[in-house]
Design an enzyme around this catalytic site. Sequence first.
Site, mmCIF file in Angstrom:
data_model
loop_
_atom_site.group_PDB
_atom_site.id
_atom_site.type_symbol
_atom_site.label_atom_id
_atom_site.label_comp_id
_atom_site.label_asym_id
_atom_site.label_seq_id
_atom_site.Cartn_x
_atom_site.Cartn_y
_atom_site.Cartn_z
ATOM 1 N N HIS A 9 9.639 -38.696 -10.275
ATOM 2 C CA HIS A 9 10.410 -37.721 -9.511
ATOM 3 C C HIS A 9 9.866 -37.602 -8.091
ATOM 4 O O HIS A 9 8.777 -38.058 -7.793
ATOM 5 C CB HIS A 9 10.426 -36.344 -10.185
ATOM 6 N N GLU A 58 13.181 -33.288 -7.797
ATOM 7 C CA GLU A 58 12.697 -31.977 -8.221
ATOM 8 C C GLU A 58 12.893 -30.977 -7.094
ATOM 9 O O GLU A 58 12.341 -31.133 -6.008
ATOM 10 C CB GLU A 58 11.208 -32.078 -8.573
ATOM 11 N N HIS A 77 11.220 -39.162 3.781
ATOM 12 C CA HIS A 77 12.594 -38.952 3.363
ATOM 13 C C HIS A 77 12.865 -39.710 2.070
ATOM 14 O O HIS A 77 12.167 -40.648 1.724
ATOM 15 C CB HIS A 77 13.586 -39.398 4.451
ATOM 16 N N GLU A 122 18.315 -40.854 3.404
ATOM 17 C CA GLU A 122 18.826 -42.113 3.957
ATOM 18 C C GLU A 122 19.764 -42.771 2.967
ATOM 19 O O GLU A 122 19.459 -42.867 1.783
ATOM 20 C CB GLU A 122 17.651 -43.048 4.263
#
Length: 129
Positions: A9, A58, A77, A122
Amino acid sequence: MDFKLHFDHYNINVADRDRSMEFYRKALGLKEVGHIDGPDGAFTITYMGDGSTGFRLELTCMRDHPQPYDLGENETHLALRLDAGQDYERLREFHRQMGVVCYENPAMGIYFIEDPDGYWIELLRPEKL
C-alpha cells in the site's frame, strides 16, 4: 537479497475521508477494500483498491487534524499506467471535465491530477507492446 517483497500500500493523510474517498472513486475507479477505526475514534484508515490487484491506497484521516496538510515541496507522487488497449485521451478528457488536471506533458505522454488534499497523481499511457 534473499527476500521477495511486493508492494502492499501507499499511505496519504487526508483532511476529509468522505471527500477523498469520493475523489478516488470517481477519478480512478477505486473502491473501499478495507477499513480500520483507531481507538476512541482518534483516526480512521481506509484502504482503496482497484479490485484486481493487491495494491491499496491507504487514506489516513486524523480526528484532531481536520485542516489541510502542508505538503511543502514534497514531490513524491503516486503513478498509474493504463492497461494496454485503454483510451488515454478519453481518460485525460474525463479528468479535464472534472477540473482536476494540474499539469500536462504531452511530449512525455503523462499528465497529473490533484486530489482534494493537494496530492498529485501521475497518469501514464499504456506501454507499447
